[in-house]
Scaffold this motif. Structure first.
Motif, PDB file in Angstrom:
ATOM      1  N   CYS A 300       0.830  -1.205   0.000  1.00 50.51           N
ATOM      2  CA  CYS A 300       0.000   0.000   0.000  1.00 50.51           C
ATOM      3  C   CYS A 300       0.865   1.257   0.000  1.00 50.51           C
ATOM      4  N   SER A 301       2.134   1.143  -0.414  1.00 49.74           N
ATOM      5  CA  SER A 301       2.952   2.354  -0.571  1.00 49.74           C
ATOM      6  C   SER A 301       2.734   2.922  -1.972  1.00 49.74           C
ATOM      7  N   CYS A 302       3.261   4.120  -2.185  1.00 52.49           N
ATOM      8  CA  CYS A 302       3.061   4.797  -3.471  1.00 52.49           C
ATOM      9  C   CYS A 302       4.069   4.362  -4.530  1.00 52.49           C
ATOM     10  N   LEU A 303       5.058   3.568  -4.124  1.00 52.73           N
ATOM     11  CA  LEU A 303       6.120   3.184  -5.069  1.00 52.73           C
ATOM     12  C   LEU A 303       5.579   2.162  -6.071  1.00 52.73           C
ATOM     13  N   ALA A 304       5.667   2.481  -7.350  1.00 50.60           N
ATOM     14  CA  ALA A 304       4.999   1.670  -8.372  1.00 50.60           C
ATOM     15  C   ALA A 304       5.395   0.191  -8.314  1.00 50.60           C
ATOM     16  N   GLY A 305       6.677  -0.072  -8.103  1.00 48.26           N
ATOM     17  CA  GLY A 305       7.131  -1.471  -8.150  1.00 48.26           C
ATOM     18  C   GLY A 305       7.120  -2.165  -6.808  1.00 48.26           C
ATOM     19  N   ASP A 306       6.449  -1.582  -5.836  1.00 47.29           N
ATOM     20  CA  ASP A 306       6.503  -2.116  -4.468  1.00 47.29           C
ATOM     21  C   ASP A 306       5.494  -3.256  -4.315  1.00 47.29           C
ATOM     22  N   GLN A 307       5.966  -4.469  -4.462  1.00 44.59           N
ATOM     23  CA  GLN A 307       5.093  -5.637  -4.299  1.00 44.59           C
ATOM     24  C   GLN A 307       5.845  -6.740  -3.565  1.00 44.59           C
ATOM     25  N   PHE A 308       5.091  -7.565  -2.832  1.00 39.89           N
ATOM     26  CA  PHE A 308       5.719  -8.635  -2.051  1.00 39.89           C
ATOM     27  C   PHE A 308       6.076  -9.832  -2.931  1.00 39.89           C
ATOM     28  N   CYS A 309       5.154 -10.167  -3.830  1.00 45.49           N
ATOM     29  CA  CYS A 309       5.375 -11.359  -4.664  1.00 45.49           C
ATOM     30  C   CYS A 309       4.166 -11.554  -5.582  1.00 45.49           C
ATOM     31  N   GLU A 310       4.226 -12.584  -6.404  1.00 45.26           N
ATOM     32  CA  GLU A 310       3.030 -13.077  -7.086  1.00 45.26           C
ATOM     33  C   GLU A 310       2.766 -14.459  -6.531  1.00 45.26           C
ATOM     34  N   ALA A 311       1.514 -14.781  -6.290  1.00 47.46           N
ATOM     35  CA  ALA A 311       1.220 -16.077  -5.659  1.00 47.46           C
ATOM     36  C   ALA A 311      -0.131 -16.597  -6.122  1.00 47.46           C
ATOM     37  N   LYS A 312      -0.260 -17.928  -6.047  1.00 41.01           N
ATOM     38  CA  LYS A 312      -1.529 -18.578  -6.423  1.00 41.01           C
ATOM     39  C   LYS A 312      -2.224 -19.096  -5.167  1.00 41.01           C
ATOM     40  N   PHE A 313      -3.550 -19.066  -5.207  1.00 36.46           N
ATOM     41  CA  PHE A 313      -4.340 -19.491  -4.051  1.00 36.46           C
ATOM     42  C   PHE A 313      -5.449 -20.431  -4.523  1.00 36.46           C
ATOM     43  N   ASP A 314      -5.907 -21.272  -3.604  1.00 38.07           N
ATOM     44  CA  ASP A 314      -6.992 -22.207  -3.943  1.00 38.07           C
ATOM     45  C   ASP A 314      -8.310 -21.482  -4.152  1.00 38.07           C
ATOM     46  N   GLU A 315      -8.528 -20.443  -3.349  1.00 40.58           N
ATOM     47  CA  GLU A 315      -9.792 -19.681  -3.420  1.00 40.58           C
ATOM     48  C   GLU A 315      -9.471 -18.233  -3.745  1.00 40.58           C
ATOM     49  N   PRO A 316     -10.445 -17.500  -4.303  1.00 37.70           N
ATOM     50  CA  PRO A 316     -10.204 -16.070  -4.536  1.00 37.70           C
ATOM     51  C   PRO A 316      -9.926 -15.347  -3.216  1.00 37.70           C
ATOM     52  N   LEU A 317      -9.011 -14.381  -3.247  1.00 38.93           N
ATOM     53  CA  LEU A 317      -8.751 -13.591  -2.034  1.00 38.93           C
ATOM     54  C   LEU A 317      -9.895 -12.619  -1.804  1.00 38.93           C
ATOM     55  N   GLU A 318     -10.078 -12.254  -0.549  1.00 36.94           N
ATOM     56  CA  GLU A 318     -11.153 -11.316  -0.215  1.00 36.94           C
ATOM     57  C   GLU A 318     -10.613 -10.180   0.626  1.00 36.94           C
ATOM     58  N   VAL A 319     -11.219  -9.013   0.446  1.00 39.96           N
ATOM     59  CA  VAL A 319     -10.866  -7.878   1.299  1.00 39.96           C
ATOM     60  C   VAL A 319     -11.149  -8.276   2.751  1.00 39.96           C
ATOM     61  N   GLY A 320     -10.208  -7.945   3.641  1.00 40.82           N
ATOM     62  CA  GLY A 320     -10.375  -8.282   5.058  1.00 40.82           C
ATOM     63  C   GLY A 320      -9.646  -9.555   5.456  1.00 40.82           C
ATOM     64  N   GLN A 321      -9.236 -10.323   4.470  1.00 44.89           N
ATOM     65  CA  GLN A 321      -8.543 -11.592   4.741  1.00 44.89           C
ATOM     66  C   GLN A 321      -7.094 -11.335   5.167  1.00 44.89           C
ATOM     67  N   GLN A 322      -6.618 -12.136   6.110  1.00 47.84           N
ATOM     68  CA  GLN A 322      -5.232 -11.975   6.551  1.00 47.84           C
ATOM     69  C   GLN A 322      -4.297 -12.889   5.759  1.00 47.84           C
ATOM     70  N   LEU A 323      -3.088 -12.406   5.520  1.00 49.42           N
ATOM     71  CA  LEU A 323      -2.057 -13.218   4.870  1.00 49.42           C
ATOM     72  C   LEU A 323      -0.803 -13.198   5.740  1.00 49.42           C
ATOM     73  N   HIS A 324      -0.102 -14.320   5.772  1.00 55.03           N
ATOM     74  CA  HIS A 324       1.135 -14.425   6.554  1.00 55.03           C
ATOM     75  C   HIS A 324       2.325 -14.408   5.602  1.00 55.03           C
ATOM     76  N   ILE A 325       3.118 -13.354   5.677  1.00 55.70           N
ATOM     77  CA  ILE A 325       4.326 -13.262   4.847  1.00 55.70           C
ATOM     78  C   ILE A 325       5.442 -13.901   5.660  1.00 55.70           C
ATOM     79  N   MET A 326       5.910 -15.047   5.179  1.00 51.80           N
ATOM     80  CA  MET A 326       6.765 -15.886   6.023  1.00 51.80           C
ATOM     81  C   MET A 326       8.216 -15.398   6.051  1.00 51.80           C
ATOM     82  N   ASP A 327       8.905 -15.840   7.072  1.00 50.13           N
ATOM     83  CA  ASP A 327      10.344 -15.610   7.216  1.00 50.13           C
ATOM     84  C   ASP A 327      10.683 -14.122   7.126  1.00 50.13           C
ATOM     85  N   SER A 328      10.095 -13.371   8.029  1.00 50.86           N
ATOM     86  CA  SER A 328      10.181 -11.908   7.928  1.00 50.86           C
ATOM     87  C   SER A 328      10.927 -11.274   9.097  1.00 50.86           C
TER      88      SER A 328
END
Ligand SMILES: Cc1ncc(COP(=O)(O)O)c(C=O)c1O
Length: 377
Positions: A300-328
């Motif tokens: 949620c920063s303003c930097l255009a290329g600021d992304q954690f990763c690309e990932a696939k999920f079994d179900e569609p993601l939803e607003v409000g859902q929590q994600l665990h970014i591992m090994d941080s």
């Protein structure tokens, strides 16, 4: 404290996982006689040092405040190293460290008189060989300023120092590659090392990686110590803290522009800087490489290329859902910053008992005071 009531973003350090790494460290010490000092540059969250302290021998540092933190909160041996000390730095830490390691012969000559008789004196050497995946983290890169090159060494210096430090590995998971470096150092510097009390092989040896042959490493370290009559040290950072900590975030929006991006309430630039610096995508606990629903996990920063990763999920993601970014944890919590005035992640520890303990939380006042405490009159 109940886990699913905690407000994101937050870091959760898992005590059980930390102890798994520390037990491996203990085993390494037992089979090798090596001493281990925690590299605070990698991980300085002193609120969990009571878990780590019984397993390690002390801490090592890269700047004056880390020395002070190690002395105050870790105890045991306090090693002080800096790529460039000022005279003030040396005076500030001279009475609280056990070993002071200089990066160059000029720094050693300039400040030896301040620390002589108080601390054990060391010098960083650069053997010109290394194991590092990325040039940015390679101490043997061209024109490296890290340590004294072999052909620049004044050989008489070994009569007036107690030890040397080599830091030549970065995330080295290959025990044979490390042993090769150890042999190269023994060959190149052997007669000099024989005159010393201690040698530190620095950090970057990933002995907690699954399947790493700790006994083989231990035997090589032990043989090196005996051959040169020195106490060996390693300075692990990442190996101690790896895979112990999640950065927990919440999806705040989902946008689409050819690809779907789930925007989360955190940013690599502010909260996980190495993702960006080393261009190493993060891993998400909830992801499944076989899943049908693919997203960019966007900051949620303003930097255009600021992304954690690309990932696939079994179900569609939803607003409000929590994600665990591992090994941080490693090289992450020490680099947090206030870019964009984003909310700083809180820091918790999940004890082996399941109890959650709060180590830190941050508010607007912390952001404001990091920028100015006083305004012009
Ligand atoms: C001198 C020194 N010691 C120890 C470390 C810790 O390395 P790691 O966290 O990879 O074990 C570093 C990392 O840069 C270092 O420069």
């Amino acid at each position: 404290m109940i886990k699913n009531e905690l407000k994101t973003p937050y870091f959760m350090i898992n005590e059980g996982k930390l102890i798994e790494n520390l037990e491996k460290a203990k085993h390494l010490k037992e089979v090798s006689g090596v001493k281990l000092v925690l590299a605070l540059k990698c991980f300085s969250t002193w609120g969990v040092f009571d878990i780590i302290k019984p397993y390690l021998d002390g801490s090592t540092s890269s700047g004056p405040f880390e020395v002070k933190l190690g002395y105050e909160t870790f105890g045991g041996e306090t090693h002080a190293y800096s790529v460039g000390y000022s005279e003030d730095d040396v005076r500030e830490v001279a009475d609280i460290c056990d070993k002071m390691i200089f990066n160059s012969q000029s720094q050693l000559a300039a400040y030896r008189h301040i620390v002589e008789g108080k601390v054990s004196i060391g010098l960083r050497l650069n053997p010109g060989v290394s194991y590092a995946g990325q040039d940015l983290a390679n101490p043997a890169r061209p024109y490296s300023r890290l340590g004294v090159q072999a052909d620049h060494i004044d050989p008489t210096i070994f009569d007036s120092i107690d030890g040397v430090m080599f830091h030549i590995n970065c995330e080295n998971k290959d025990v044979d590659a490390f042993i090769g470096l150890l042999d190269a150092i023994s060959q190149q510097f052997g007669p000099h090392l024989d005159k010393l009390d201690w040698v530190s092989m620095g950090g970057g040896v990933f002995f907690t990686w699954p399947g790493y042959d700790i006994d083989k490493l231990g035997a090589a370290l032990s043989a090196f110590s005996k051959k040169h009559g020195v106490q060996l040290y390693l300075e692990p950072g990442e190996a101690i803290i790896t895979k112990t900590t999640d950065l927990v975030v919440t999806v705040v929006d989902i946008v689409e522009n050819e690809k779907k991006t789930a925007i989360v309430n955190s940013a690599t630039e502010a909260h996980r800087l190495d993702t960006l610096i080393y261009d190493e995508p993060a891993s998400i606990l909830e992801a499944n490489s076989e899943g049908d629903h693919e997203y960019v996990i966007g900051s949620c920063s303003c930097l255009a290329g600021d992304q954690f990763c690309e990932a696939k999920f079994d179900e569609p993601l939803e607003v409000g859902q929590q994600l665990h970014i591992m090994d941080s944890a490693g090289y992450t919590m020490v680099k947090l910053n206030w870019f964009n005035g984003l909310k700083m992640p809180s820091i918790y520890c999940e004890r082996s008992s399941g109890q959650i303990e709060k180590l830190n939380e941050f508010g607007y006042d912390d952001f404001k005071s990091s920028l100015s405490r006083w305004s012009i009159s």
